[in-house]
Every structure is written in C-alpha cells, then in structure tokens.
Write a protein that holds these residues in place. Structure first.
Motif, PDB file in Angstrom:
ATOM      1  N   SER A 144       0.863  -1.179   0.000  1.00  0.00           N
ATOM      2  CA  SER A 144       0.000   0.000   0.000  1.00  0.00           C
ATOM      3  C   SER A 144       0.904   1.234   0.000  1.00  0.00           C
ATOM      4  N   LEU A 146       1.833   5.151   2.526  1.00  0.00           N
ATOM      5  CA  LEU A 146       1.408   6.092   3.581  1.00  0.00           C
ATOM      6  C   LEU A 146       0.106   6.769   3.178  1.00  0.00           C
ATOM      7  N   ILE A 149      -3.208   5.551   4.241  1.00  0.00           N
ATOM      8  CA  ILE A 149      -3.654   5.807   5.615  1.00  0.00           C
ATOM      9  C   ILE A 149      -4.073   7.274   5.757  1.00  0.00           C
ATOM     10  N   SER A 150      -3.212   8.164   5.256  1.00  0.00           N
ATOM     11  CA  SER A 150      -3.452   9.591   5.515  1.00  0.00           C
ATOM     12  C   SER A 150      -4.010  10.350   4.321  1.00  0.00           C
ATOM     13  N   SER A 159      -4.442   7.589  -3.532  1.00  0.00           N
ATOM     14  CA  SER A 159      -4.712   7.434  -2.097  1.00  0.00           C
ATOM     15  C   SER A 159      -5.881   6.472  -1.874  1.00  0.00           C
ATOM     16  N   GLY A 163      -5.794   2.978   0.036  1.00  0.00           N
ATOM     17  CA  GLY A 163      -6.672   2.734   1.183  1.00  0.00           C
ATOM     18  C   GLY A 163      -7.457   1.443   0.995  1.00  0.00           C
ATOM     19  N   ARG A 166      -5.283  -1.371   1.911  1.00  0.00           N
ATOM     20  CA  ARG A 166      -5.142  -1.491   3.375  1.00  0.00           C
ATOM     21  C   ARG A 166      -6.297  -2.304   3.967  1.00  0.00           C
ATOM     22  N   THR A 167      -7.527  -1.969   3.564  1.00  0.00           N
ATOM     23  CA  THR A 167      -8.669  -2.632   4.203  1.00  0.00           C
ATOM     24  C   THR A 167      -8.953  -4.008   3.597  1.00  0.00           C
ATOM     25  N   HIS A 187       3.262   0.041   4.201  1.00  0.00           N
ATOM     26  CA  HIS A 187       2.921   1.436   3.867  1.00  0.00           C
ATOM     27  C   HIS A 187       4.190   2.281   3.809  1.00  0.00           C
ATOM     28  N   GLU A 243      -0.503  -3.601   9.513  1.00  0.00           N
ATOM     29  CA  GLU A 243      -0.039  -2.591   8.557  1.00  0.00           C
ATOM     30  C   GLU A 243       1.286  -2.036   9.044  1.00  0.00           C
ATOM     31  N   ILE A 245       4.259   0.510   8.658  1.00  0.00           N
ATOM     32  CA  ILE A 245       4.663   1.795   8.067  1.00  0.00           C
ATOM     33  C   ILE A 245       6.187   1.857   7.993  1.00  0.00           C
ATOM     34  N   THR A 251       5.773   9.815  10.167  1.00  0.00           N
ATOM     35  CA  THR A 251       4.434   9.905  10.776  1.00  0.00           C
ATOM     36  C   THR A 251       4.395   9.258  12.164  1.00  0.00           C
TER      37      THR A 251
END
Ligand SMILES: NC(=O)C1=CN([C@@H]2O[C@H](COP(=O)(O)OP(=O)(O)OC[C@H]3O[C@@H](n4cnc5c(N)ncnc54)[C@H](O)[C@@H]3O)[C@@H](O)[C@H]2O)C=CC1
Ligand SMILES: CC(=O)C(C)=O
Length: 254
Positions: A144, A146, A149-150, A159, A163, A166-167, A187, A243, A245, A251
């Motif tokens: 994925s 960063l 997530i953000s 993005s 995301g 991620r899910t 990430h 996940e 990072i 972050t």
C-alpha cells in the motif's frame, strides 16, 4: 541457511524499484522467485542481473495485474515450474497523474489507477489463495502506501486505491487465517525509485522531503524489501492483518 529456503514467491512489478530489490533479496535468501512485470524492458533488465547469479531460482513472466487471465497464467506457470506458491508480493502499482486535485480528476484516470493498484491486488489474492490453500499455508504482502492511511492532496485516486489495499488486506486476513494464510500490508513513505524521480530529481523538493523525515534520508528500496522479507517469512508466523509503516519516522504517532 536462507530465510526463505524452500519457499516459492510471486512478486509483481518486479522489473523496477522495490519489486526488483525484493526479487533479488528473496533469491538471495533461498526462495524460488516468479518475477512478473508488464514492462518487458524492466523485466529483461532484472533477469539479466539475476540470471547469472541465481540461474535456477528466478523466472520472469510478462503480466498485466489488471487482467484476470494473466493471473491464471502466472499461477499455472509458478506451480508448473516450482510446484507451489508460498508467497505473493502484490507490489505493482502506478501513481497516476500527480497534479490533479479531486475536482479535476477524470473517471478515466480514476479507473486506470484503481485498476492497477486495487483491482490488481484483489485479483492477485483471488488467484493465489486457492493454491496456497492447496499448499496448506501462505503469506501475502500487499504494498500500500502512507497515502493509503493519511491520503495525499493531488493524488486522490492513488490514495483511494492504497486505502482499498489497506482494508482488503485486513478482510482477507480474517477470511483466510484458518487456512494458515497470513495477509499484511506495507505502507512506505517516500522511497527513492523511478516512480518518485519526478520529485526527487528536483533539489528543493528533495531537501524538503528529507527534512520531513526524522531519520534524515530518503527511503531506499531495500528498506521496504527487508520488511517484505520478514512478513513473507515464517519469522512473522503470528502476524496477520497488520499494517507496517516504513517512513523513517515521518508519521511517528504519540
Ligand atoms: N516509491 C515510493 O515512494 C512509494 C511506492 N509505493 C508503492 O510501492 C510499489 C512499488 O513502487 P516503486 O518501486 O516505486 O515503482 P516503480 O515504478 O519503480 O516500479 C513499478 C513496476 O510496476 C510495473 N507495473 C506497472 N503497472 C503494471 C501492471 N498493470 N501490471 C504489472 N506490472 C505493472 C512497472 O512496469 C514497474 O516495473 C507500488 O505499488 C507503489 O505504489 C508506495 C509508497 C511510496
Ligand atoms: C509517493 C507515495 O506513494 C507515498 C509518499 O506514499
């Protein structure tokens, strides 16, 4: 003894950047590697580099991750050549056009990015999981970002696609834990590869990116590859749905 001795790994987008580093590291750690990419030139360069060092351990296959038929072919070839699939690194990805804010984003551009990143990851899991079930275990690492997530301004589709990765990783981890299949996401922050050259080749932007990182350097492909190696290996046998990072502390949370 290698950390991946006896394992068979499929790595997508393996012709460049992080995927190429993962292919090399995994071969060095004893894995048989099925390196795939839709870019023949990228793939050819990788095979030239690794072919001499690991003649029986690495094969390269042309592969568009958005095509279901390609995935069927990749899994068949992996099993036909090496007998099984233990590891999938869903690495292939595109950033898409970087200067579009959300209100200027076309459906065409949205679809392109979502297809490679989100659909590509989904299809990879869909086609590899039956083989992992047959094999009695497996480890999937979805790359994925960063931004997954953000979020990142100007990169709406990217993005969103990251995301989704991620899910869907967490959903798959819940679904297939009972089959001894682990699914995790990575990430990365800014990593110096061809995909970020448009940023890192500008001295001012480069300095600003480094200034935002507590460890004070731009991430390198091996920084991500070593994390992928850990998650792919049996060392991470009790880790799933996680996940990770990798951003040099950019972050850090309280
Ligand atoms: N470089 C960075 O700063 C970051 C990268 N990432 C992600 O890491 C992954 C790898 O990125 P990099 O190594 O930087 O990229 P890269 O651009 O160096 O390599 C990506 C590879 O994927 C291949 N590819 C593109 N579309 C494909 C498709 N439809 N089917 C098969 N292969 C395809 C390309 O031909 C290329 O060889 C991507 O998923 C990217 O989104 C995430 C966060 C940060
Ligand atoms: C460039 C990128 O994908 C980041 C920072 O997540």
């Amino acid at each position: 003894m290698g950390r991946l001795d006896g394992k068979v790994a499929v790595i997508t987008g393996a012709g460049s950047g992080q995927g190429a580093m993962e292919a090399e590291l995994f071969a060095r750690e004893g894995a048989k590697v099925v390196a795939t990419d839709m870019n023949d030139e990228h793939l050819g360069g990788l095979l030239e580099r690794l072919g001499e060092q690991y003649p029986d351990a690495v094969i390269g296959l042309r592969h568009d991750v958005t095509k279901e038929a390609d995935w069927q072919h990749i899994v068949e070839e992996a099993v036909g050549t090496f007998g099984k699939v233990d590891i999938l690194i869903n690495n292939a990805g595109i950033t898409g056009i970087t200067e579009f804010t959300l209100n200027k984003l076309t459906i065409e551009e949205w679809d392109k990015v979502m297809n490679v990143n989100a659909l590509g990851n989904f299809l990879g899991m869909k086609h590899v999981i039956p083989e992992m079930k047959r094999n009695g275990q497996g480890s999937i690492v979805n790359i994925s970002s960063l931004t997954g997530i953000s979020g990142l301004g100007g990169l709406t589709a990217y993005s969103a696609s990251k995301g989704a990765i991620r899910t869907m990783t967490k959903g798959a981890a819940r679904d297939f834990g009972g089959d001894h299949i682990r699914v995790n996401s990575i990430h990365p922050g800014y990593i110096e590869t061809p995909s970020t050259e448009y940023l890192t080749s500008n001295a001012d932007i480069r300095d600003a990116l480094i200034a935002a990182v507590p460890l004070k350097y731009l991430g390198q492909s091996e920084d991500v590859a070593y994390a992928a190696l850990f998650l792919a290996s049996d060392e991470a046998r009790f880790i799933t749905g996680e996940e990770l990072i990798i951003d040099g502390g950019q972050t850090i949370k309280e």
